[in-house]
Design a protein around this motif. Structure first.
Motif, short mmCIF file in Angstrom:
data_model
loop_
_atom_site.label_atom_id
_atom_site.label_comp_id
_atom_site.label_asym_id
_atom_site.label_seq_id
_atom_site.Cartn_x
_atom_site.Cartn_y
_atom_site.Cartn_z
N PRO A 69 0.34 -4.86 10.02
CA PRO A 69 1.72 -4.54 10.42
C PRO A 69 2.15 -5.22 11.71
O PRO A 69 2.52 -4.58 12.67
N ILE B 164 6.86 2.85 13.29
CA ILE B 164 7.44 1.67 12.64
C ILE B 164 6.37 0.74 12.12
O ILE B 164 5.40 0.42 12.80
N GLY B 165 6.52 0.34 10.86
CA GLY B 165 5.58 -0.61 10.26
C GLY B 165 4.30 0.06 9.80
O GLY B 165 3.43 -0.61 9.25
N GLN B 166 4.12 1.36 10.04
CA GLN B 166 2.87 2.01 9.64
C GLN B 166 3.06 3.23 8.75
O GLN B 166 2.61 3.23 7.62
N GLN C 122 4.53 -10.12 9.44
CA GLN C 122 5.03 -9.35 8.31
C GLN C 122 6.52 -9.05 8.49
O GLN C 122 7.31 -9.16 7.55
N ALA D 223 13.46 0.35 5.20
CA ALA D 223 14.49 -0.27 6.02
C ALA D 223 15.21 0.76 6.87
O ALA D 223 15.28 0.65 8.09
N THR D 224 15.76 1.77 6.24
CA THR D 224 16.55 2.76 6.98
C THR D 224 16.63 4.02 6.14
O THR D 224 16.49 3.97 4.92
N GLN E 81 9.44 -10.39 5.86
CA GLN E 81 10.40 -9.51 5.18
C GLN E 81 11.82 -9.87 5.54
O GLN E 81 12.72 -9.84 4.71
N GLY F 205 -1.90 -7.25 4.77
CA GLY F 205 -1.01 -6.13 5.03
C GLY F 205 -1.09 -5.65 6.47
O GLY F 205 -1.12 -4.46 6.74
N THR G 248 19.57 -5.24 8.29
CA THR G 248 19.19 -4.29 7.24
C THR G 248 18.74 -2.96 7.81
O THR G 248 18.97 -1.92 7.20
N GLN G 249 18.09 -2.97 8.97
CA GLN G 249 17.55 -1.73 9.50
C GLN G 249 18.45 -1.11 10.55
O GLN G 249 18.25 0.04 10.93
N SER H 199 -7.14 -3.73 3.18
CA SER H 199 -6.00 -4.07 4.01
C SER H 199 -5.59 -2.83 4.76
O SER H 199 -6.10 -1.75 4.52
N LYS I 64 4.31 -1.35 0.13
CA LYS I 64 3.95 -2.57 0.82
C LYS I 64 4.96 -2.87 1.92
O LYS I 64 4.62 -3.10 3.06
N ASP I 65 6.25 -2.85 1.57
CA ASP I 65 7.28 -3.22 2.53
C ASP I 65 7.71 -2.04 3.37
O ASP I 65 7.66 -0.90 2.93
N ASP I 66 8.15 -2.36 4.58
CA ASP I 66 8.64 -1.34 5.49
C ASP I 66 9.85 -0.63 4.89
O ASP I 66 10.60 -1.22 4.10
N GLY J 209 2.77 -1.05 4.34
CA GLY J 209 1.94 -2.24 4.52
C GLY J 209 0.71 -2.23 3.63
O GLY J 209 -0.25 -2.93 3.87
N GLN J 210 0.73 -1.41 2.58
CA GLN J 210 -0.42 -1.35 1.69
C GLN J 210 -0.19 -2.26 0.49
O GLN J 210 0.78 -2.10 -0.24
N GLU J 211 -1.09 -3.19 0.29
CA GLU J 211 -1.03 -4.04 -0.90
C GLU J 211 -1.13 -3.15 -2.14
O GLU J 211 -1.92 -2.20 -2.16
N ALA K 247 7.42 -2.67 18.57
CA ALA K 247 6.61 -1.75 17.78
C ALA K 247 5.50 -2.49 17.04
O ALA K 247 4.46 -1.91 16.75
N ARG K 248 5.74 -3.77 16.73
CA ARG K 248 4.77 -4.49 15.93
C ARG K 248 3.94 -5.49 16.72
O ARG K 248 2.91 -5.96 16.24
#
Lengths: 306, 282, 533
Positions: A256, C209-211, A260, C38-39, A264, A254, A82-83, A165, C34-36, C237-239, A93-94
């Protein structure tokens, strides 16, 4: 010793290979088709077929697996569906976030475990001991996600002491680390307690006491160091546990990290990410177990002899 | 009888046993005890804006996000937890016994291969494996039970293996062998009975793990399918109402905690009773 | 409905006309998800989060007036359509630069569309360009370029179509038509989605990434006074609950995932509701597919009975009233919506009678698939309870989206699928988008999205005819044709239309602008148009 390590390393490599093979087959069995998922609602059959071909999903299982292994040997975990980014990049990175969380969680565990373990051992058989041991059982029986949600509700939502979070400051790490640590501390406390009791019954400790050495000195100089090796072994095993459990804690807070990331990926059948995180986790478990195994002979001479 | 008497002497174990019995009664008696049907979306079970109702005289523990009575769902949820606990853990112990015993008795290439396979399974991130498996098979109560069994048998197999190897060296087994007894006879008449305490201890302790794992899978939305109530999926379904309706997390959370705790307490006591040398240890 | 739409358009007009000194204020804002992400590769990105960001990073020949579905030339200065509807000629705006400093030329447009179609890109959008001459040869690898895209000079692009396509201008406005510079794509390789270079209103400055992602205003953007803000930061990543709490404190400006139910009711009934909640209609219909090739749903009477058994008012209550009950395929904002159509009214007695007529007096058992993300399992259970009232026993399978999609796209597998959480809002504001992939024969294939497996060749012919009416002057004739098609489809009842979900966004009090630029029909959030008061 070196021979033992070499043997164990070889065995570990084989285990990782096995993990890779099993995960690969399991993912191949998934009913969901990554190509259909990627192509989206308005795609034509041709687009789906093209994507499947480009991803190599139209090849036989064995070919795909050998191809994967070939890349793996070069440290290449493939690209996310997907990415389109290198899985290695995404994981790297995570990974720091997950490692911070893990370190903080283990610190809480060990600290609580030592304190309560020593308290229980010194009050062996008494009401304090029984209370501490009961509390330990509550800890290890509590469901992680419930503890996480309750800590959130009380300390973040009601009292507002900690952020709910996110990631970035020391305050952010407190609740997730407590969630992980409080639950595991029970095991540590029980172990510290029994190790301490064993040591306190040994002749040399009795001798030391008889010589009139202070109780504090007996505990910290003689008894406690002997309880440390089992703790190191336990941390080794714990690393694996953590890798497996981060999905839930990272989801609730939440955070990162790679938990997570993989959650996903599971939602989107992003197979390269699922494979990659599984392998990294398995690697951590194998490494942790290796630490535990290498420490074991130092703890109990009988094992060394075998 | 001796076991029961021993348990009665331990207050924590007695507490555990009492809770376990309560859960069993709740599970069996759910149709009689539950004030409402667990899956009926009651018309006045939601406010007009669609919010759940807090505990009151009609709904003793409040209602969930679909207007169903939480108490009734918790009672029926006990069934789900127990069924999965017994089936999943029973299967896990059975597989663990079979693998551990066979490998420990046969040793050689077959035994070695089996134990290497358990090593391999030990290296699998358990929860991750469960999540992937649950995603592959379309989840139902039985599939969830099997997924958990697949993850949980490994530990039992390792312990049984070690014990079996110890037993095989013992005089009475060697004597039987020299008398020409068949493998089946030795395994079933002499080894298996000696492993029963281990099986019982793990059969109890493992239920705690199983209950927690089922709740976790259901909490992630890949466990027991709605509208079948499970303590985990009650929390999953109410998560978005969490800030306004904390009772929807609190009550099922307590249920999971108490059940897991009680099986742990009883299992721990059983281990003490069967194997006094382990007392006070892990 | 029409009145509502007029009101909204009028409101947007007022906003646009008002001289707003505050616009000079600029400023940066914070958006959370919330979700990253993607692109940000426009040839690949296809979810509702990155959709609006890609819109603002890149430019396309055509675009829409903010907050509306009105097509306007964007990167193109002007265009002409030949009378036969087969040739489109675009004159590019002069002096437009990519953020790497190079001028945008006609060759970039051709390159970008070929890239979106090229199988090697693995993009989802190739099918949209099927009407361009030479498409088939190129996508099969038989030709080096798409012959139907011609660039006589740096300032002109000509498209030759192989068949008339009334949606073609919309196609040139979707993200897959975004113009990208070849050299930047080749330099970044597959990582272009993380290092995007375009000529849109914003530039991506940084991506942890992820932030978080940091977007900065493109000072050279060719649309005057656009964008209004100096930049925006997207925190990942924030609820949703956390995001809304922070928003109330003023730390966050837009909570991208909306408002969780408990909090929604609290805010809605609070004093700040008007300043914080944006509740806008979008081009979305939530529906249950009834598999026309699975017994007993292959019987029209059964499908009609199921349609009458669902209490849609009750289901909208489950989403706290953030949806409007639906009775047809098209959402009210879509041209071709039939306001006079009454649909199948909720009538349990009649439903039972119909079932009995069809020979199922005692009901039957069937399976309903649904996404496992909240609130979809709850909606599935509400449907289950409604159907139980007419004797139909439903087993629910709540699965991860890809598994539901797989089941729906496998012949004979899923009798019923609840679309919530998967069927995304329309690609572009045109009724054809609700037909081809999800109700036409082309989608009724293995891996397709026509989960009703409804394939009516007469309907397909009418759809082709409607899409051939490409003269913009005959817009109404075309809408009427589509209205007829969708009304007749409902007679066959391949769906239970359940509701049109409204999109609820939370914004901080300082954010200005009409609701329809936060719930833009073609962009979700229109970053180009929002501003700080």
């Amino acid at each position: 010793m070196i021979k033992l390590i070499a043997q164990r390393l070889a065995a570990s490599a084989l285990i990782l290979l096995g993990v890779a093979a099993i995960t690969f087959v399991l993912l191949y069995l998934l009913p969901a088709d990554p190509a259909v998922n990627l192509a989206g609602r308005s795609a034509t059959a041709q687009t789906v077929a093209n994507i499947r071909h480009e991803l190599g999903l139209d090849q036989p299982l064995l070919t795909q697996f050998l191809h994967y292994l070939g890349n793996l040997a070069q440290g290449n975990l493939g690209r996310s569906y997907t990415q389109k980014t290198e899985v290695v990049t995404l994981i790297l990175a995570r990974l720091p976030a997950t490692l911070i969380l893990m370190a903080a969680g283990i610190a809480v565990e060990v600290a609580l475990g030592l304190i309560f373990g020593v308290i229980a051992a010194l009050n062996r058989g008494g009401p304090v001991d029984r209370l501490v041991m009961a509390a330990c059982f509550v800890g290890v029986s509590a469901p992680q996600f419930v503890v996480a949600l309750l800590l959130l509700y009380v300390f973040a939502l009601m009292l507002g002491w900690f952020p709910m979070s996110g990631f970035g400051t020391a305050a952010h790490v407190v609740l997730p680390a407590l969630t992980l640590g409080v639950l595991g501390a029970g095991w540590y406390a029980r172990m510290v307690r029994s190790a301490m009791i064993d040591v306190l019954n040994q002749d040399y400790v009795r001798t030391a006491r008889a010589k009139g050495i202070s109780e504090r000195r007996v505990i910290f100089r003689h008894a406690l160091p002997n309880a440390l090796l089992p703790i190191i072994a336990m941390i080794g095993i714990d690393i694996g546990q953590f890798m497996s459990g981060v999905v839930v804690v990272e989801a609730v807070y939440g955070w990162p990290g790679i938990g997570q990331l993989v959650w996903q990926a599971i939602q989107q059948v992003d197979l390269p990410i699922i494979m990659g995180v599984t392998l990294v986790s398995a690697f951590a478990i194998v490494a942790g177990n290796l630490i535990a195994d290498l420490v074991a002979p130092l703890i109990d001479p009988r094992i060394r002899a075998r | 009888m001796r076991v029961l008497r021993e348990i009665a002497r331990r207050p924590t174990a007695l507490f555990g046993l009492a809770v376990v019995l309560t859960v069993v009664v709740a599970a069996i008696g759910a149709p009689l005890l539950a004030p409402f049907s667990p899956s009926e979306q009651l018309f006045d079970g939601l406010t007009l804006e669609g919010a759940p109702i807090p505990p009151d005289a009609t709904y003793l523990l409040g209602t969930d996000a679909l207007g169903r009575d939480l108490l009734s769902r918790l009672l029926y949820g006990a069934r789900t937890s127990l069924i999965i606990g017994l089936v999943a853990n029973g299967t896990a112990v059975a597989i663990g016994l079979f693998v551990g015993m066979t490998a420990g008795y046969l040793r050689g290439a077959v035994g070695n291969a089996m134990m290497r396979f358990t090593d391999l399974m030990m290296a699998f991130p358990a929860l991750l494996l469960a999540i992937v498996l649950a995603a592959i098979f379309r989840p139902s109560l039985w599939i969830v039970a099997m997924v958990i069994a697949m993850v949980n048998w490994v530990q039992v197999a390792r312990i049984v293996y070690t014990e079996t190897r110890g037993l095989v060296e013992r005089d009475f087994i060697l004597a039987e062998r020299s008398l020409g007894a068949g493998h089946g006879r030795i395994i079933f008449l002499h080894i298996l009975p000696h492993l029963m305490p281990t099986a019982i201890v793990w059969g109890t302790l493992g239920i705690a793990t199983t209950v927690l794992l089922e709740a976790t899978l259901s909490f992630l939305g890949i466990g027991v399918q709605p509208p079948e109530p499970s303590w985990g999926n009650i929390i999953f379904e109410s998560q978005s109402f969490f800030s306004g309706a904390p009772w929807l997390v609190f009550f099922p959370g307590i249920a999971i905690l108490l059940t897991a705790l009680s099986f742990n307490l009883v299992g721990d006591a059983l281990r003490d009773i069967f194997d006094p040398t382990q007392r006070g240890r892990m | 409905m029409m009145k509502n739409w007029l009101k909204r358009t009028a409101l947007a007009g007022c906003i646009a006309l008002l001289p707003l000194p505050a616009l000079a204020a600029g400023g940066t804002i914070t958006v959370t998800y919330k979700d990253d992400i993607a692109t940000l590769d426009p040839a690949i990105g296809y979810d509702w989060q990155n959709w609006s960001m890609i819109k603002s990073l890149f430019s396309r020949l055509m675009d829409y007036t903010p907050g509306t579905d009105t097509l306007v030339p964007s990167l193109a200065e002007s265009f002409t359509v030949a009378p036969d509807g087969l040739t489109y000629t675009f004159v590019l705006r002069k002096g437009v630069k990519f953020s790497n400093g190079r001028d945008v030329v006609a060759g970039d447009v051709k390159y970008s569309i070929e890239r979106a179609v090229n199988p090697k890109t693995q993009g989802p959008g190739a099918g949209f360009f099927g009407a361009i001459a030479g498409f088939d040869d190129f996508s099969a690898g038989k030709a080096e370029t798409i012959t139907g895209i011609e660039t006589p000079d740096d300032g002109t692009v000509i498209f030759k179509l192989s068949r008339p396509d009334a949606t073609f201008l919309h196609v040139l406005a979707i993200n897959f038509s975004s113009v990208v510079p070849k050299e930047a794509v080749e330099a970044a390789g597959a990582d272009f989605g993380k290092k995007p270079v375009g000529s849109g209103a914003f530039v991506l400055k940084d991506w942890v990434i992820g932030q978080k992602l940091t977007f900065e205003k493109n000072p050279n953007f060719y649309v005057k006074d656009t964008p209004k803000i100096d930049g925006f930061t997207v925190e990942i990543g924030q609820e949703p609950l956390v995001a809304v709490l922070r928003l109330q404190k003023g730390e966050v400006d837009i909570a991208g995932d909306g408002i969780p139910p408990a909090k929604f009711l609290e805010i809605k009934n609070g004093p700040d509701a008007k300043d914080i909640i944006i509740d806008g209609e979008q081009l979305q219909t939530g529906y249950v597919t009834l598999n026309t090739q699975v017994k007993p749903l292959d019987d029209l009477k059964v499908r009609q009975a199921l349609n009458m058994a669902i209490n849609k008012e009750k289901i909208t209550r489950i989403v706290n009233g953030r949806a409007t009950p639906a009775n047809q395929v098209l959402p009210p904002l879509m041209p071709g919506y039939n306001a006079a159509y009454k649909g199948y009214a909720y009538d349990v007695k009649k439903a039972k009678a119909l079932l009995a007529e069809a020979g199922h007096k005692d009901g039957f058992s069937t399976v309903l698939y649904a996404s496992s993300t909240d609130p979809n399992p709850r909606i599935a259970q509400a449907i289950q309870q409604d159907l139980a009232a007419i004797g139909v026993k439903v087993e629910i399978k709540a699965l991860a989206n890809p598994n539901v999609i797989a089941a729906g796209g496998t012949k004979g597998e899923a009798p019923m699928v609840w679309s919530g959480g998967m069927a995304w809002i329309a690609d572009f504001p045109d009724p054809s988008n609700f037909y081809g992939p999800i109700l036409g024969c082309a989608g009724a294939i293995q891996g397709g999205w026509n989960w009703s497996w409804y394939c009516n060749e007469a309907m397909d012919k009418r759809a082709v005819a409607a899409d051939s009416i490409s003269d913009p002057a005959k817009k109404d004739e075309r809408a009427a044709a589509w209205k007829g098609i969708f009304t007749d489809i409902m007679a066959d009842a391949p769906w239970i239309p359940v509701f049109n979900e409204r999109r609820v966004v939370a914004k901080s009090k300082r954010m200005g602008g009409a609701g329809n630029i936060y719930v833009d029909p073609t962009r979700v959030i229109n970053y180009d148009a929002i501003f700080i008061k």
